[in-house]
Structures are given as structure tokens and as C-alpha cells.
Design a protein around this motif. Structure first.
Motif, mmCIF file in Angstrom:
data_model
loop_
_atom_site.group_PDB
_atom_site.id
_atom_site.type_symbol
_atom_site.label_atom_id
_atom_site.label_comp_id
_atom_site.label_asym_id
_atom_site.label_seq_id
_atom_site.Cartn_x
_atom_site.Cartn_y
_atom_site.Cartn_z
ATOM 1 N N VAL A 407 0.898 -1.203 -0.092
ATOM 2 C CA VAL A 407 0.121 -0.201 -0.046
ATOM 3 C C VAL A 407 0.920 1.389 -0.092
ATOM 4 N N SER A 408 1.960 1.177 0.543
ATOM 5 C CA SER A 408 2.901 2.479 0.609
ATOM 6 C C SER A 408 4.068 2.270 -0.280
ATOM 7 N N ASP A 409 4.120 1.443 -1.236
ATOM 8 C CA ASP A 409 5.259 1.426 -2.187
ATOM 9 C C ASP A 409 5.528 2.791 -2.573
ATOM 10 N N PRO A 410 4.624 3.670 -3.240
ATOM 11 C CA PRO A 410 5.204 4.895 -3.855
ATOM 12 C C PRO A 410 5.737 5.885 -2.905
ATOM 13 N N ALA A 411 5.434 5.776 -1.549
ATOM 14 C CA ALA A 411 5.841 6.581 -0.503
ATOM 15 C C ALA A 411 6.417 5.996 0.652
ATOM 16 N N ILE A 412 7.230 6.687 1.499
ATOM 17 C CA ILE A 412 7.417 6.258 2.890
ATOM 18 C C ILE A 412 6.261 6.660 3.880
ATOM 19 N N VAL A 413 6.127 5.724 4.862
ATOM 20 C CA VAL A 413 5.050 5.997 5.418
ATOM 21 C C VAL A 413 5.624 6.239 7.121
ATOM 22 N N ILE A 414 5.085 7.426 7.489
ATOM 23 C CA ILE A 414 5.755 7.573 8.890
ATOM 24 C C ILE A 414 4.306 7.450 9.645
ATOM 25 N N GLY A 415 4.375 6.450 10.646
ATOM 26 C CA GLY A 415 3.494 6.069 11.687
ATOM 27 C C GLY A 415 2.464 4.901 10.839
ATOM 28 N N THR A 416 1.260 4.858 10.992
ATOM 29 C CA THR A 416 0.416 3.834 10.554
ATOM 30 C C THR A 416 -0.428 4.043 9.751
ATOM 31 N N THR A 417 -0.838 3.135 8.807
ATOM 32 C CA THR A 417 -1.882 3.589 7.635
ATOM 33 C C THR A 417 -3.282 3.371 8.356
ATOM 34 N N PHE A 441 8.820 12.574 -7.732
ATOM 35 C CA PHE A 441 7.764 13.502 -8.240
ATOM 36 C C PHE A 441 7.120 12.711 -9.049
ATOM 37 N N GLY A 442 5.556 13.305 -9.346
ATOM 38 C CA GLY A 442 4.525 12.580 -10.059
ATOM 39 C C GLY A 442 3.262 12.675 -9.498
ATOM 40 N N ALA A 443 2.190 11.879 -10.088
ATOM 41 C CA ALA A 443 0.928 12.060 -9.573
ATOM 42 C C ALA A 443 0.605 10.646 -8.852
ATOM 43 N N TYR A 444 -0.075 11.073 -7.605
ATOM 44 C CA TYR A 444 -0.370 10.109 -6.600
ATOM 45 C C TYR A 444 -1.895 10.199 -6.066
ATOM 46 N N GLN A 445 -2.325 9.121 -5.524
ATOM 47 C CA GLN A 445 -3.742 9.266 -4.914
ATOM 48 C C GLN A 445 -3.781 8.680 -3.469
ATOM 49 N N LEU A 446 -4.371 9.377 -2.633
ATOM 50 C CA LEU A 446 -4.822 9.177 -1.291
ATOM 51 C C LEU A 446 -6.097 8.563 -1.268
ATOM 52 N N LEU A 447 -6.182 7.025 -0.846
ATOM 53 C CA LEU A 447 -7.411 6.605 -0.638
ATOM 54 C C LEU A 447 -7.706 6.553 0.940
ATOM 55 N N CYS A 448 -8.771 7.532 1.602
ATOM 56 C CA CYS A 448 -9.245 7.530 2.750
ATOM 57 C C CYS A 448 -10.420 6.653 2.935
ATOM 58 N N CYS A 449 -10.306 5.806 4.186
ATOM 59 C CA CYS A 449 -11.585 4.874 4.358
ATOM 60 C C CYS A 449 -12.044 5.115 5.670
ATOM 61 N N CYS A 450 -13.426 4.486 5.805
ATOM 62 C CA CYS A 450 -13.805 4.707 7.239
ATOM 63 C C CYS A 450 -15.052 3.295 7.034
#
Length: 482
Positions: A407-417, A441-450
Motif C-alpha cells: 500500500v505504501s510502495d510509492p511513498a515512505i510511511v511515517i506512522g501507521t496507515t 515527483f509525479g501523480a499520486y492518490q490517497l485513498l481515505c476509508c472509514c
């Protein structure tokens, strides 16, 4: 001796062999009016085949396309010497009464204003015929929907039974007897005597479009959802779907997407203000599952206005969704979620549809806040924020693997997802946040769920999901513009 319409008849009781009484009491029928009935429709080629057709004085035929409505008149003229004081119209047919009442309608109160109908005067009754249809092809069978949320709907079932009599071209022929009962003077009203006549109506309903598939999807907003219909043109000419102005050629199928407001079936916090703290069981839902399904069906039909036109014939009609059935997952997609979610990036609330611009190698703090707007506890709440470059591919990967990998391959996660919460009380809120560091740099998407449930006994029976996609553009901070 009696005389009716110029014909004199003589009959003595003593000449009737099976009457052996010495004294007889006779009832003399009072004078009754005479009514002549005509219709604005062309006459049918074949006479009425129904059992009650002995009183038929005229006939009419009408051809409609499914969804089309058309009006016609019954012209009434009093050709007798007695005024018509009372008139009653009854519809008879072999089709179910709930279908018949929608098939042929008229304004009874409007006609009553024209009574009494004096000798020599005339009036008319305006009928409106509707080309009823469930807009489902014969290949689409209700038996294939045993897992639907509810399959009991009397009108839909009655209409489906009627449409089983379609011929090879899909046309349904319906025979209706319009029975007219009328009486005149006060003596006629005091006694149960009246004259009656019938009009034989033959109605043909031709197919226009078939709905071959349909689906309801939750949207990224809590206040609406999406309805998708696959519409097939089963007529012999082009059809335009209004208001989308979608042209469908004969024999072709196209997809129609509509945005619908959601249906609120969950009580708000204010509706339970008089309840004791923690006693939410008595406020579980506004409606039972059966009531909610019926109201959601009405909600969908009430908010969907799909019309068709046939430019070559200059006719139009309306597509009804009343014959469709809905699965439990589809019903849940229409219901308003009992919670609201707010997304913030670097402390600023995200506006839906906007794109977040951020420098590469700079941390991005993403927070998702859930607010319980219902009168029930939210149980087993899951808040998550995942970064990816293709949300659809990410969701499909997660579904196939049953876990969220890479899930976090494109970015480095600080904390828990992801954060798991046992309970969020009515009116309360909860926050989950984490940070991402984008090396490239580039285009990314954040998927926020509840994800959450409302029921205490079995949370899996009412699992509710909210999703929002946040578009991000990461640019190279080292590049300078000349």
C-alpha cells in the motif's frame, strides 16, 4: 300489457304453467333514461370475447408504446326524456385490479360536476390510458433474483404476470369493458333499478426499451449515490433518452448513469435526546428492513425521471423503475451513512475534487476524522489512509489477496496507515493521521476509508463503508523556471 321501444307485449300470469299461486305481487320498474355512448377511438376489428360482453354498445381500440400515455373520450348523450341523475363507471377485465386501476384512469369528481344530464344534452368522460410495463425483457426472470432484499411487491408481481402473455414481438393485448350504470328520477334512485351499457376497449402495448442490467453504487460523497442502467432499444426506430439526449439505435444497448440523493433510514442524535444515556436499542433504526426497502424503492422511483422520445413518430413516454428489484447491497448503497468524515492535509481541510500540490521529499500529514451523526454507537470502526498511483488497481489487488499489500510502495510511511476503534459514541468523533514522504515527483492518490457497524449483536450484518480519493501532485522542488 307492456310497451318497450314501441314493442307491445301481452302476458297473463295464468298462462305461465309453473306459477301455481293465486295471488301475485308485481313490482313496476320506474321510467329510466336512455343513454347513447360513442367513443373517439376507432372501432375494433373483433368483438369483445369477455363473458360480460352482452351489454356492449360500441367498441374502441388503442395502441400505445410502453411508457406512453394517451387520452380518449367517451361521448354521452341523453336521448331519452328523463334526466340522468346518477352515473357509475366500472372497469372489468381479466387482468389484476391493481394493474387495471393504473392502466385506465379518469377524474370521477370532474364528471360528477356535469350531472344531472338533462334530456337532449350531452357530456363526455375523459380517460387516460397508460402503457404500463416493467421494462424488463422476457429473458430477465424474477426467479433469478432469489437473493434480492425483497421480492414481494404486489403491483410488480401482477404486472410481471400480465406481461407473460406477450406475443413474439413483445406486444401485450388487453381487453377492458367500461361498464356504465345510470339512473334518472328520484323514484329510480330510491329503488335499485338502472340501465347499463358497456364499451369494449382493446389496448395494445408495444415494447420500446428493455432494462437489461442495473446497479447502484455508493459515491465518494455521503449524500448521494450512482444508478447505472443498461438500456436496450427493442423497437424498430431510434429512441432518444431525455434529459441526457442519449440516442440509441434500434437493437442497440447503451449505459445510462444517474446521480441520486441517498435515503436517510438512521435516526440522528437529536431524535434520541430524550433517551437515557446508552439506551440506544430502542432507537436502532427509523424503519424495519421491510419498511426501508419499500421506502427506498419509492425513493428511487421518485427521484428518477427518465423519458424517451421517438423523433420519427413524434411520440414520447416515461420509463418506470418500479418493476426492478434491489439486492441488500444495493439498498445499503442508497441509505445515508450514519457518520460523516473530514479529510485534512497538513492541517487544511480537503475540498472534494481538488488536487493537493506538494514538494518532493517534504512530509505530507494526512488526517481523517469520523463524526458519529446517528443515535447509535459505531462499532468496530476502521480508519485508514493508503497511498497509491491507481486506486482501482489497489482495491482489486486488496480484494484478491484479502489483505492490503504494497500500500505504501510509492511513498515512505511515517506512522501507521490504519487505526482500529472499538466504539465511537453518538455525537463523538475520532481521528486517525499519518504522514507520507514522497521521494519522487509525479501523480499520486490517497485513498481515505472509514468502515463501521451499527448493530451490537452482529456487526458484520450492517457493515458500512465510506471512501474518498484525494488527488496529489508531487513536483520536483529543484527545478527552476527560466
Amino acid at each position: 300489457m307492456t310497451q318497450v321501444l314501441g314493442v307491445k307485449s301481452q302476458c297473463r300470469f295464468r298462462e305461465i304453467s309453473h306459477l301455481s299461486l293465486g295471488n301475485y305481487t308485481t313490482t313496476v320498474v320506474p321510467a329510466l333514461p336512455m343513454l347513447e355512448v360513442k367513443t373517439s377511438l376507432p372501432k375494433t376489428e373483433s368483438f369483445c370475447s369477455m363473458e360480460d360482453g352482452e351489454c356492449v354498445v360500441t367498441s374502441g381500440s388503442l395502441s400505445l408504446h410502453a411508457g406512453q400515455s394517451s387520452s380518449f373520450e367517451l361521448e354521452l348523450m341523453n336521448i331519452g326524456k328523463i334526466a340522468i341523475e346518477r352515473l357509475n363507471v366500472i372497469l372489468n377485465s381479466v387482468i389484476p385490479q391493481d394493474v387495471l386501476k393504473r392502466l385506465l384512469v379518469w377524474d370521477e369528481s370532474e364528471f360528477e360536476k356535469q350531472l344531472p344530464l338533462t334530456a337532449g344534452s350531452q357530456s363526455c368522460i375523459i380517460f387516460t390510458a397508460h402503457g404500463l410495463s416493467n421494462f424488463l425483457s422476457p429473458a430477465v426472470c424474477h426467479d433469478s433474483c432469489k437473493d434480492s432484499f425483497s421480492t414481494e411487491h404486489s403491483f410488480s408481481n401482477s404486472l410481471a404476470t400480465l406481461l407473460e402473455s406477450r406475443d413474439s414481438s413483445g406486444t401485450v393485448t388487453i381487453e377492458v369493458l367500461i361498464l356504465i350504470q345510470y339512473s334518472g328520477s328520484s323514484s329510480g334512485q330510491d329503488r335499485p333499478f338502472c340501465r347499463q351499457c358497456s364499451v369494449s376497449l382493446t389496448l395494445d402495448i408495444q415494447p420500446t426499451i428493455y432494462i437489461t442490467q442495473w446497479q447502484l453504487f455508493p459515491s465518494l460523497r455521503n449524500d448521494n449515490c450512482y444508478l447505472e442502467l443498461d438500456i436496450e432499444n427493442c423497437s424498430s426506430s431510434d429512441i432518444t433518452i431525455v434529459p441526457q439526449e442519449m440516442l440509441i439505435s434500434s437493437g442497440k444497448t447503451d449505459r445510462l448513469s444517474l446521480c441520486l440523493p441517498r435515503f436517510d433510514s438512521v435516526p440522528s442524535v437529536s431524535s434520541a435526546s430524550s433517551a437515557e444515556q446508552g439506551d440506544w436499542d430502542s432507537y436502532s433504526f427509523k424503519y424495519t428492513d421491510s419498511e426501508a426497502e419499500t421506502l427506498i424503492r419509492q425513493h428511487i422511483c421518485g427521484h428518477v425521471d427518465i423519458q424517451w422520445t421517438k423523433p420519427s413518430l413524434g411520440i414520447s413516454g416515461k420509463i418506470s423503475l418500479e418493476g426492478l428489484w434491489w439486492t441488500e447491497s444495493q439498498v445499503l448503497a442508497v441509505e445515508t451513512l450514519p457518520f460523516a468524515c473530514v479529510i485534512a492535509v497538513n492541517g487544511s481541510q480537503v475540498v472534494p475534487g481538488s488536487t493537493i500540490m506538494q514538494k518532493a521529499a517534504s512530509p505530507v500529514c494526512v488526517g481523517i476524522t469520523v463524526v458519529n451523526q446517528s443515535a447509535l454507537d459505531l462499532i468496530d470502526v476502521v480508519l485508514s489512509v493508503n497511498c497509491c498511483q491507481d486506486v482501482d488497481q489497489f482495491l482489486e489487488h486488496s480484494r484478491l489477496n484479502h489483505i492490503e499489500q504494497n500500500v505504501s510502495d510509492p511513498a515512505i510511511v511515517i506512522g501507521t496507515t490504519k487505526t482500529l476503534l472499538t466504539r465511537v459514541a453518538p455525537g463523538a468523533s475520532a481521528l486517525h493521521s499519518c504522514s507520507f514522504l514522497f521521494p519522487w515527483f509525479g501523480a499520486y492518490q490517497l485513498l481515505c476509508c472509514c468502515e463501521a457497524s451499527l448493530t451490537k449483536s452482529n456487526p458484520a450484518t450492517k457493515r458500512l463503508v465510506w471512501r474518498r480519493i484525494v488527488e496529489m501532485e508531487i513536483y520536483n522542488a529543484t527545478v527552476t523556471t527560466v
